[in-house]
Design a protein around this motif. Structure first.
Motif, PDB file in Angstrom:
ATOM      1  N   SER A   2       0.831  -1.210   0.000  1.00 15.10           N
ATOM      2  CA  SER A   2       0.000   0.000   0.000  1.00 15.10           C
ATOM      3  C   SER A   2       0.866   1.260   0.000  1.00 15.10           C
ATOM      4  O   SER A   2       0.589   2.225  -0.725  1.00 15.10           O
ATOM      5  N   GLY A   3       1.913   1.240   0.839  1.00 14.66           N
ATOM      6  CA  GLY A   3       2.820   2.383   0.888  1.00 14.66           C
ATOM      7  C   GLY A   3       3.504   2.632  -0.444  1.00 14.66           C
ATOM      8  O   GLY A   3       3.667   3.789  -0.873  1.00 14.66           O
ATOM      9  N   TRP A   4       3.896   1.541  -1.118  1.00 16.62           N
ATOM     10  CA  TRP A   4       4.556   1.690  -2.415  1.00 16.62           C
ATOM     11  C   TRP A   4       3.597   2.267  -3.446  1.00 16.62           C
ATOM     12  O   TRP A   4       3.973   3.142  -4.232  1.00 16.62           O
ATOM     13  N   VAL A   6       1.047   4.206  -2.909  1.00 13.64           N
ATOM     14  CA  VAL A   6       0.859   5.636  -2.602  1.00 13.64           C
ATOM     15  C   VAL A   6       2.052   6.439  -3.098  1.00 13.64           C
ATOM     16  O   VAL A   6       1.910   7.514  -3.703  1.00 13.64           O
ATOM     17  N   LEU A   7       3.264   5.926  -2.854  1.00 10.32           N
ATOM     18  CA  LEU A   7       4.476   6.607  -3.306  1.00 10.32           C
ATOM     19  C   LEU A   7       4.486   6.779  -4.820  1.00 10.32           C
ATOM     20  O   LEU A   7       4.817   7.857  -5.339  1.00 10.32           O
ATOM     21  N   CYS A  70      16.086  -3.306   0.165  1.00 10.26           N
ATOM     22  CA  CYS A  70      14.717  -3.823   0.081  1.00 10.26           C
ATOM     23  C   CYS A  70      14.717  -5.350   0.017  1.00 10.26           C
ATOM     24  O   CYS A  70      14.093  -6.021   0.845  1.00 10.26           O
TER      25      CYS A  70
END
Length: 285
Positions: A2-4, A6-7, A70
């Motif tokens: 989800s964070g990726w 959004v980024l 990562c």
């Protein structure tokens, strides 16, 4: 994930960004599967690829480190969970915690000596290495690594493994990790490969050796990335955005690759791959 997402969504010129860099997602998956299934750093895949794209030597190393932060972290977490849930009490895995304590500090010292030594004392400038010889250095290192992998294959038939470190191991392992850390600062690969080959040739479990090398490499790349974020500032972040996401996927999948195939086949395949990549880095090609 989800964070990726959004980024990615917050990036300007999103369509052009995806069109230009989305292919690096697959590169991240392949590099991380290789790295976390063998204990070798993902730089074995990333360095020759970025060289072909004519990245500057500093950008090659810096971007490789960022991607590995990562992928190697995902692989380290996956292997650690496997250790805690399946093998923590297995005799062949008893050496894992002690091995990490012996190698992680030494590896970080090697990396930092190479990165910062020349800034602190001119006499240590030789530890910096020669980035202009990156392609040649990577080729030579890869060929030596491939030969070491092939040499360790006969040891894979063992069914009884060493589970404790001798006094000699306690002295030699930190030295190997320090040298590997220094090489890692130059090439973004080195410490995981050298330690894994040493442990396998000493008679430790192949799977345990790979797991230790992956966790060691994850700690090492996190120790190395600060230099490239603050001093070299050579990271190509657009590549990291996609290849890093792919590396997380590859880091999770790698354990299943190791457990699905025989260690001998894995070593033959990856040893041949490393040998070809190394030969391509020599001036005669």
């Amino acid at each position: 994930m989800s964070g990726w997402l959004v980024l990615i969504a917050l990036q300007p010129n999103l369509i052009n960004l995806i069109a230009s860099y989305a292919g690096f997602l697959l590169l991240g998956v392949v590099g991380a599967v290789f790295a976390n299934a063998t204990g070798a750093g993902g730089g074995v895949v990333f360095v020759p690829f970025f060289n072909q794209l004519n990245f500057s030597p500093e950008s090659v190393v810096a971007t490789s480190f960022a991607i590995q932060c990562c992928g190697m972290t995902a692989g380290a977490v996956t292997w650690h969970r496997y250790y805690r849930h399946h093998t923590e009490r297995a005799t062949a895995w008893r050496a894992l915690p002690g091995g990490l304590m012996l190698t992680i500090p030494a590896s970080l010292c090697g990396i930092w000596a190479a990165q910062y030594g020349g800034h602190l004392a001119p006499s240590l400038a030789f530890l910096k290495g020669n980035l202009n010889a990156l392609h040649l250095g990577f080729g030579v290192f890869s060929i030596i690594l491939a030969l070491a992998i092939f040499a360790s294959i006969p040891l894979l038939r063992k069914t009884a493994f060493v589970s404790r470190f001798t006094q000699a191991d306690v002295l030699v392992l930190p030295f190997v990790a320090f040298i590997g850390g220094t090489v890692t600062a130059w090439l973004s690969v080195g410490v995981g490969e050298l330690v894994a080959v040493y442990l396998i040739m000493r008679g430790f479990s192949v799977t345990m050796s790979i797991a230790l090398a992956v966790i060691l490499s994850a700690a090492s790349v996190w120790g190395a990335i600060a230099y490239h974020m603050t001093i070299s500032q050579a990271i190509v972040w657009e590549v990291v955005m996609f290849a890093g996401a792919g590396a997380v996927i590859g880091g999770i999948l790698a354990k299943r690759v190791v457990l699905a195939f025989s260690p001998t086949r894995l070593k033959l395949f990856f040893g041949a791959w490393v040998l070809v990549l190394g030969a391509s880095g020599l001036p005669v090609f």
